[in-house]
Design a protein around this motif. Structure first.
Motif: not given
Length: 325
Positions: A232-248
């Motif tokens: 989460k910190e890495l994604v935020n530091a690179n100005n990206a957005k994190l999305i969590g998914l659970r595959a079916p």
């Protein structure tokens, strides 16, 4: 004393020879696939390293993710340029260091993280982990993954072939005596996505076991929390957005347990972290209804399931974008 030293020397020599043979047996096919440019992990990292600042949407996680999300379908609808960097048996520590490597070469706006109990359990497939990370350009990052991600056990598995490949040696021996041939693996893939042509059989469906729950996995909440926070910190530091998914999952598996610990846990955890989370087994289930025949086995979608999952993600992405605007 001389007799002991002689026996020790012979034992050590035998150990070295056995490990050398095992290394050749299991590493040589990887070497040849790289030389022939057919190794999927190698080709994935080549795409990341050779096409800098090209991909704006990255999928990352286990093989459940790389058989679920087809960038060709997704990009055609969203006008994105996505890439599927999910790999077999990807551990959450491996995910973190892989994302470090990705962000050095790419500036994705979105990172889609595959969530699965077995990504943060006590069992690691070191062969798959080290195969993936061997294609990092950063030697320091490879070292950090081994030492920080897995400690002494990681160093041991990295250094000694008979330890690293023990699970595969057991499988090959069992297969040799059982006479069972390994299923054909698909070689059709696009931008990191594996097009799986197999369909689970009725016999396999009858042998399904319950989905991952606290009772049947060694999921570590502490390990997950540690590396999820780093991701989460890495994604935020690179100005990206994190999305969590659970595959079916195949729907038949949900009938085998009264509770869905995995789904409940990740939904609650992501809500607490204020991260969008979508469970593909339930998201718009009236529109996207999975059947067991949408899967190649007990948890990997085949090309039919992947089409549904990719269309679901298109709706998910539009849902997220509408909430942000």
């Amino acid at each position: 004393m001389k007799k002991f030293l002689k026996q020790f020397a012979l034992g050590l020599l035998a150990f070295i020879i056995v490990n050398a043979i095992i290394a050749v047996m299991y590493e040589y096919p990887t070497y040849k696939s790289v030389q022939n440019e057919t190794n999927r992990n190698y080709l994935k990292w080549e795409a990341i390293h050779q096409n800098q600042n090209t991909f704006d949407l990255i999928f990352i996680g286990t093989s459940r993710s790389y058989t679920s999300f087809n960038p060709k379908i997704i990009d055609s609808a969203l006008q994105t340029n996505s890439y599927n960097m999910s790999t077999s048996a990807q551990d959450i520590a491996e995910t973190y260091f892989a994302l470090e490597e990705i962000f050095e070469y790419q500036k994705p706006k979105y990172v889609v993280l595959d969530l699965f109990f077995q990504t943060a359990d006590d069992s690691h497939d070191y062969f798959q982990t080290f195969s993936n990370s061997s294609f990092f350009n950063s030697t320091k990052r490879k070292f950090n993954l081994i030492t920080e991600g897995y400690g002494t056990t990681g160093i041991l598995n990295y250094s000694i072939p008979i330890v690293k490949f023990k699970a595969y040696i057991k499988q090959d021996i069992a297969r040799l005596f059982s006479g069972n041939k390994q299923k054909r693996k698909s070689d059709v893939w696009t931008k990191g996505y594996l097009h799986e042509g197999l369909t689970v059989t009725d016999a396999e469906i009858s042998d399904f076991e319950p989905i991952s729950n606290f009772e049947n996995t060694t999921f570590s909440k502490a390990r997950f929390t540690k590396y999820f926070n780093k991701i989460k910190e890495l994604v935020n530091a690179n100005n990206a957005k994190l999305i969590g998914l659970r595959a079916p999952y195949p729907p038949s598996r949900f009938t085998l347990y009264e509770t869905d610990d995995e789904g409940v846990y990740f939904k609650s955890y992501m809500a607490k972290e204020n991260i969008p989370f979508y469970d593909l087994s339930t998201f718009k289930s009236d529109k996207y209804r999975y059947i067991d025949q949408d899967f190649a086995d007990y948890h990997h979608p085949n090309y039919k399931g992947a089409k549904k999952a990719s269309m679901q993600f298109i709706d998910i992405f539009k849902d997220i974008e509408s909430k942000n605007n």
